[in-house]
Design a protein around this motif. Sequence first.
Motif, PDB file in Angstrom:
ATOM      1  N   GLY A  64       0.640  -1.230  -0.080  1.00  0.00           N
ATOM      2  CA  GLY A  64      -0.123  -0.030   0.009  1.00  0.00           C
ATOM      3  C   GLY A  64       1.002   1.187   0.152  1.00  0.00           C
ATOM      4  O   GLY A  64       1.723   1.394  -0.937  1.00  0.00           O
ATOM      5  N   SER A  65       0.737   1.886   0.999  1.00  0.00           N
ATOM      6  CA  SER A  65       1.368   3.326   1.070  1.00  0.00           C
ATOM      7  C   SER A  65       2.765   3.025   2.137  1.00  0.00           C
ATOM      8  O   SER A  65       3.533   4.066   2.295  1.00  0.00           O
ATOM      9  N   LEU A  66       2.712   1.883   2.697  1.00  0.00           N
ATOM     10  CA  LEU A  66       3.652   1.779   3.984  1.00  0.00           C
ATOM     11  C   LEU A  66       4.664   1.045   3.557  1.00  0.00           C
ATOM     12  O   LEU A  66       4.744   0.043   2.838  1.00  0.00           O
ATOM     13  N   PRO A  67       6.065   1.444   4.130  1.00  0.00           N
ATOM     14  CA  PRO A  67       7.403   0.741   3.771  1.00  0.00           C
ATOM     15  C   PRO A  67       7.217  -0.623   3.993  1.00  0.00           C
ATOM     16  O   PRO A  67       6.568  -0.833   5.409  1.00  0.00           O
ATOM     17  N   SER A  84      17.661  -1.565   5.448  1.00  0.00           N
ATOM     18  CA  SER A  84      16.775  -1.657   6.489  1.00  0.00           C
ATOM     19  C   SER A  84      15.490  -2.575   6.426  1.00  0.00           C
ATOM     20  O   SER A  84      15.331  -2.997   4.997  1.00  0.00           O
ATOM     21  N   ILE A  85      14.889  -2.918   7.338  1.00  0.00           N
ATOM     22  CA  ILE A  85      13.838  -3.723   7.250  1.00  0.00           C
ATOM     23  C   ILE A  85      12.474  -3.136   7.900  1.00  0.00           C
ATOM     24  O   ILE A  85      12.695  -2.765   8.745  1.00  0.00           O
ATOM     25  N   TYR A  86      11.341  -3.189   6.900  1.00  0.00           N
ATOM     26  CA  TYR A  86      10.010  -2.707   7.500  1.00  0.00           C
ATOM     27  C   TYR A  86       9.069  -3.839   7.287  1.00  0.00           C
ATOM     28  O   TYR A  86       9.165  -4.619   6.460  1.00  0.00           O
ATOM     29  N   ASN A  87       7.983  -3.942   8.185  1.00  0.00           N
ATOM     30  CA  ASN A  87       6.699  -4.692   8.006  1.00  0.00           C
ATOM     31  C   ASN A  87       5.743  -3.898   8.057  1.00  0.00           C
ATOM     32  O   ASN A  87       5.279  -3.297   9.209  1.00  0.00           O
ATOM     33  N   GLU A  88       5.028  -3.520   7.211  1.00  0.00           N
ATOM     34  CA  GLU A  88       3.745  -2.737   7.070  1.00  0.00           C
ATOM     35  C   GLU A  88       4.221  -1.283   7.914  1.00  0.00           C
ATOM     36  O   GLU A  88       3.215  -0.946   8.572  1.00  0.00           O
ATOM     37  N   GLY A  89       5.130  -0.677   7.795  1.00  0.00           N
ATOM     38  CA  GLY A  89       5.535   0.579   8.093  1.00  0.00           C
ATOM     39  C   GLY A  89       6.326   0.423   9.509  1.00  0.00           C
ATOM     40  O   GLY A  89       6.825   1.562   9.823  1.00  0.00           O
ATOM     41  N   GLU A  90       6.365  -0.630  10.013  1.00  0.00           N
ATOM     42  CA  GLU A  90       6.979  -0.504  11.308  1.00  0.00           C
ATOM     43  C   GLU A  90       8.798  -1.156  11.061  1.00  0.00           C
ATOM     44  O   GLU A  90       8.855  -1.980  10.251  1.00  0.00           O
ATOM     45  N   SER A 113       9.212  -3.632  16.898  1.00  0.00           N
ATOM     46  CA  SER A 113       8.439  -2.286  16.246  1.00  0.00           C
ATOM     47  C   SER A 113       9.414  -1.193  16.183  1.00  0.00           C
ATOM     48  O   SER A 113      10.535  -1.562  15.862  1.00  0.00           O
ATOM     49  N   ASP A 114       9.089  -0.143  16.612  1.00  0.00           N
ATOM     50  CA  ASP A 114       9.922   1.225  16.442  1.00  0.00           C
ATOM     51  C   ASP A 114      10.816   1.287  17.581  1.00  0.00           C
ATOM     52  O   ASP A 114      11.605   2.377  17.792  1.00  0.00           O
ATOM     53  N   ARG A 115      10.814   0.331  18.638  1.00  0.00           N
ATOM     54  CA  ARG A 115      11.718   0.663  19.714  1.00  0.00           C
ATOM     55  C   ARG A 115      13.108  -0.049  19.703  1.00  0.00           C
ATOM     56  O   ARG A 115      13.292  -1.191  19.103  1.00  0.00           O
ATOM     57  N   LEU A 116      14.160   0.709  19.760  1.00  0.00           N
ATOM     58  CA  LEU A 116      15.528   0.476  19.541  1.00  0.00           C
ATOM     59  C   LEU A 116      16.026  -0.513  20.639  1.00  0.00           C
ATOM     60  O   LEU A 116      15.911  -0.311  21.656  1.00  0.00           O
ATOM     61  N   ALA A 117      16.566  -1.986  20.093  1.00  0.00           N
ATOM     62  CA  ALA A 117      17.073  -2.790  21.036  1.00  0.00           C
ATOM     63  C   ALA A 117      18.386  -2.742  21.512  1.00  0.00           C
ATOM     64  O   ALA A 117      18.909  -2.735  22.587  1.00  0.00           O
TER      65      ALA A 117
END
Length: 127
Positions: A64-67, A84-90, A113-117
């Motif tokens: 769709g419009s999400l990375p 980089s890797i995304y899963n439906e914008g995350e 998700s968006d939290r840096l580990a």
Amino acid sequence: MRLKSITFILFFLGFCVISNAQTTQTTYSETGKVQATYYSSGEITERVIYFESGAISEIATFKGSLPHGIWNYYDQNGKVLKTSIYNEGEKLGVWKVWSDFKNDFIEIDYSRSDRLASVGQYKSRFE
């Protein structure tokens, strides 16, 4: 009976081809060189952006419009600068960012998700 079977098979094959059809759209710079190409199939679009020289600058996918999926960025010589890797914008998984001037790279791990580990810095592209 045989004609009905052949008609059904031809209809089914035509449906499969149409449902898997890929569309392509290309944009051009003012100088007439290819700027970007978009390949779409269903919900997934792959975008390829080019430098003025024609070398690939970026390959990215969207749902769709999400990375979505793996994104790669390159320098003029084709060397990978960032993955980089995304899963439906995350943000997802391990991202790598290489230095333009050295062989060092930073590894960024997004475990959830968006939290840096975690972040690590390495001396070689091959560690």
